[in-house]
Design an enzyme around this catalytic site. Structure first.
Site, PDB file in Angstrom:
ATOM      1  N   GLY A  15       0.820  -1.206   0.000  1.00 12.34           N
ATOM      2  CA  GLY A  15       0.000   0.000   0.000  1.00 12.34           C
ATOM      3  C   GLY A  15       0.855   1.256   0.000  1.00 12.34           C
ATOM      4  CB  VAL A  73      -6.671  -5.018   3.668  1.00 13.28           C
ATOM      5  CG1 VAL A  73      -6.708  -3.533   3.992  1.00 13.28           C
ATOM      6  CG2 VAL A  73      -7.949  -5.422   2.934  1.00 13.28           C
ATOM      7  CG  ASN A 101      -2.526 -12.038  -4.462  1.00 11.95           C
ATOM      8  OD1 ASN A 101      -2.710 -11.604  -5.597  1.00 11.95           O
ATOM      9  ND2 ASN A 101      -1.309 -12.217  -3.957  1.00 11.95           N
ATOM     10  CB  SER A 127       1.737  -9.174 -10.588  1.00 14.06           C
ATOM     11  OG  SER A 127       2.951  -9.903 -10.494  1.00 14.06           O
ATOM     12  N   GLY A 128       4.014  -7.687  -8.963  1.00 18.72           N
ATOM     13  CA  GLY A 128       5.306  -7.001  -9.084  1.00 18.72           C
ATOM     14  C   GLY A 128       6.002  -6.803  -7.755  1.00 18.72           C
ATOM     15  CE  LYS A 181      -0.640 -11.248  -8.747  1.00 18.64           C
ATOM     16  NZ  LYS A 181      -0.532 -11.560  -7.392  1.00 18.64           N
ATOM     17  CG  HIS A 184       0.622 -13.547 -12.499  1.00 15.84           C
ATOM     18  ND1 HIS A 184       1.241 -13.613 -11.263  1.00 15.84           N
ATOM     19  CD2 HIS A 184       1.454 -12.812 -13.283  1.00 15.84           C
ATOM     20  CE1 HIS A 184       2.387 -12.957 -11.308  1.00 15.84           C
ATOM     21  NE2 HIS A 184       2.541 -12.456 -12.525  1.00 15.84           N
ATOM     22  CG  ASN A 185       0.058 -15.207  -7.731  1.00 16.20           C
ATOM     23  OD1 ASN A 185       0.328 -14.331  -8.552  1.00 16.20           O
ATOM     24  ND2 ASN A 185      -0.062 -14.942  -6.456  1.00 16.20           N
ATOM     25  CD  GLU A 188       4.583 -15.420  -8.215  1.00 14.22           C
ATOM     26  OE1 GLU A 188       4.062 -14.406  -8.710  1.00 14.22           O
ATOM     27  OE2 GLU A 188       4.618 -15.627  -6.984  1.00 14.22           O
ATOM     28  CE  LYS A 257       2.263 -13.764   2.235  1.00 15.26           C
ATOM     29  NZ  LYS A 257       3.247 -13.454   1.187  1.00 15.26           N
ATOM     30  NE  ARG A 433     -16.148 -44.480 -15.335  1.00 15.28           N
ATOM     31  CZ  ARG A 433     -17.145 -44.006 -16.073  1.00 15.28           C
ATOM     32  NH1 ARG A 433     -17.134 -44.190 -17.380  1.00 15.28           N
ATOM     33  NH2 ARG A 433     -18.125 -43.337 -15.533  1.00 15.28           N
TER      34      ARG A 433
HETATM   35  C1  6PG Z   1       3.079 -10.980  -7.370  1.00  9.59           C
HETATM   36  C2  6PG Z   1       3.162 -12.124  -6.397  1.00  9.59           C
HETATM   37  C3  6PG Z   1       2.516 -11.825  -5.095  1.00  9.59           C
HETATM   38  C4  6PG Z   1       2.503 -13.024  -4.144  1.00  9.59           C
HETATM   39  C5  6PG Z   1       3.824 -13.417  -3.611  1.00  9.59           C
HETATM   40  C6  6PG Z   1       3.780 -14.533  -2.577  1.00  9.59           C
HETATM   41  O1  6PG Z   1       2.577 -11.237  -8.450  1.00  9.59           O
HETATM   42  O2  6PG Z   1       3.517  -9.877  -7.047  1.00  9.59           O
HETATM   43  O3  6PG Z   1       2.504 -13.223  -6.941  1.00  9.59           O
HETATM   44  O4  6PG Z   1       1.214 -11.410  -5.323  1.00  9.59           O
HETATM   45  O5  6PG Z   1       1.722 -12.705  -3.063  1.00  9.59           O
HETATM   46  O6  6PG Z   1       4.681 -13.745  -4.626  1.00  9.59           O
HETATM   47  O7  6PG Z   1       3.085 -15.645  -3.014  1.00  9.59           O
HETATM   48  P1  6PG Z   1       3.224 -17.007  -2.213  1.00  9.59           P
HETATM   49  O8  6PG Z   1       3.424 -16.629  -0.760  1.00  9.59           O
HETATM   50  O9  6PG Z   1       1.954 -17.753  -2.389  1.00  9.59           O
HETATM   51  O10 6PG Z   1       4.423 -17.685  -2.758  1.00  9.59           O
END
Ligand code: 6PG
Length: 459
Positions: A15, A73, A101, A127-128, A181, A184-185, A188, A257, A433
């Protein structure tokens, strides 16, 4: 709507960085945080452009109407609490944006709950990390189309840009911004796990510095990505306490998370195979089984795995293509399921800068997705598969022989093999089956589903 003023609730790391980014772009921030200290610190640093508020009511009163309020938040109850606290002071036409998220179905529920009050609600994937929030994140806003034009100038002002194009676009209605998003994760997690697997394989006969040098070299070409670049930095970092490589001092247990888990759950719910994304989440889960892991001793001690780095590089590239093709396949599938009309090429385009998965490959993917919205169906993917599959197979053969766990790369190989295999054994599954449950099967060349009396025909 006043495009030069925004309310910001939640002045934690993300924030605060977004607040500074907004102010650096001439947008004044009216800020509120549950604890006073972060609000006071920002006020001290930015006395002219930051208005400090200490209650939700004060925040709403300080904003000209219709209001634009972004909150940063933690996902879950804090989001519902924030909305409940603001709501008595809001008016029809105000716009709320959840930049955390949040789970996309929660975002949809909140949109519905606010509908009768005339309050527009957006789920904005951001993201970032901290640096992105400060210097330009990638943003994925989803919500009512009719209200998007009011928030667009502010979002475009603070977003990262790629070749002069802002890394933000209207994603779609409902919870689509948070869905995009979430996946995206998921990608990631898989990108991170694939790099970790290559590191594990290279570690057999390379030092961390040597691996860093290889990654830096790969990062100069088509494999360039933010994650590969930071991994090279990590591999070179020395322990400030003097124990050599800092990486070697870090406990081998990965946390999360939840967004990667949700991605896997959604893939299962959509009955879409995003196995490599799921594998990456499960790899983190397994790393947490510390008691079990310490109970199982290594029984085989073979010679170390030795692979040509270029073979690994090619295997890594193909794995990444599968990761993105499955991730974008989830987008395609969800877009149809929820009638979101997602622009997949546009999503790949905004991922090219600002976000954690930014990489050179996304440029190619954005182009490919203009031709075909299923990456697996493109000539490009077929060509990559034909060229790179032998290397991926060689790496997995070696990893299996030497007991090096590589779930994501192995998953990518399995998926490619499944796509290319004339027989998957599904005929036998259908027969089983039908045998025990009369679930029927289709005979080759027929549309009809039929049951066979298996037990009585067995002599
Ligand atoms: C982003 C990330 C971010 C994420 C952290 C932790 O795009 O900036 O994805 O949003 O919260 O990378 O994610 P994890 O704790 O689940 O690994």
């Amino acid at each position: 709507m006043n495009n030069k003023q925004i309310g910001l609730v939640g002045l934690g790391v993300m924030g605060r960085s977004l607040a500074i980014n907004l102010m650096n772009h001439g947008i004044s921030v009216v800020g509120y945080n549950q604890s006073k200290a972060p609000t006071e610190t920002l006020k001290k640093g930015y006395p002219d452009t930051f208005t400090a508020c200490f209650t939700d009511e004060e925040l709403c009163n300080q904003l000209s109407t219709p209001r634009m309020i972004l909150f940063m938040v933690p996902a879950g109850k804090p989001v519902d609490d924030t909305i409940a606290a603001l709501k008595p002071f809001l008016a029809p036409g105000d716009i709320l944006m959840d930049g955390g998220n949040s789970f996309f179905h929660d975002t949809e529920r909140r949109q519905q709950e606010l509908l009768s009050s005339g309050i527009h609600y957006f789920g904005v994937g951001i993201s970032g990390g901290e640096k992105g929030a400060l210097l330009g994140p990638c943003m994925m806003p989803g919500g009512p189309r009719e209200a998007y034009d009011s928030i667009k100038p502010v979002l475009e002002a603070i977003a990262a840009s790629f070749e002069q194009q802002p890394c933000v676009t209207y994603i779609g209605p409902g919870g689509s911004g948070h869905y995009v998003k979430m996946v995206h994760n998921g990608m990631e997690y898989a990108e991170m796990q694939a790099i970790a697997e290559v590191y594990l394989a290279l570690k057999q006969d390379h030092t961390n510095e040597e691996i860093a040098a290889l990654f830096e070299q790969w990062n100069e070409g088509e494999s360039k990505s933010y994650l590969l670049g930071i991994t090279a930095d990590i591999l070179k970092e020395q322990d400030p306490e003097g124990n050599g490589s800092l990486l070697d001092e870090i406990v081998d247990v990965a946390h999360n998370k939840g967004t990667g888990r949700w991605t896997g759950q959604q893939a299962l719910e959509q009955e879409y195979d995003a196995s490599v994304l799921l594998d990456a989440y499960l790899a983190r889960a397994v790393s947490n089984l510390t008691d079990l892991r310490s109970s199982y001793e290594v029984t085989e001690q073979g010679c170390p795995l030795r692979l040509e780095p270029e073979t690994l590089h090619r295997a890594y590239d193909l794995t990444r293509y599968v990761i993105y093709a499955q991730g974008f396949g989830l987008y395609r599938n969800a877009s149809m399921k929820y009638s979101w009309n997602l622009d997949l090429s546009g999503i790949a385009a905004i991922f090219r800068a600002g976000c954690i998965i930014q990489c050179r490959l996304l440029d190619t993917l954005s182009e490919q997705l203009k031709q075909n919205d299923d990456l697996f169906m493109t000539d490009w993917m077929m060509e990559q598969r034909n060229t790179l599959l032998p290397s991926l197979r060689k790496v997995i053969l070696g990893s299996v022989q030497h007991g090096i766990p590589m779930p994501v790369m192995n998953g990518a190989l399995t998926f490619m093999d499944q796509l290319g295999s004339p027989l998957l054994g599904a005929n036998l599954i259908q027969a089983q089956r039908d045998y025990f449950g009369a679930h029927t099967f289709q005979r080759i060349g027929s549309e009809l589903f039929m049951h066979h009396d298996w037990e009585h025909s067995i002599k």
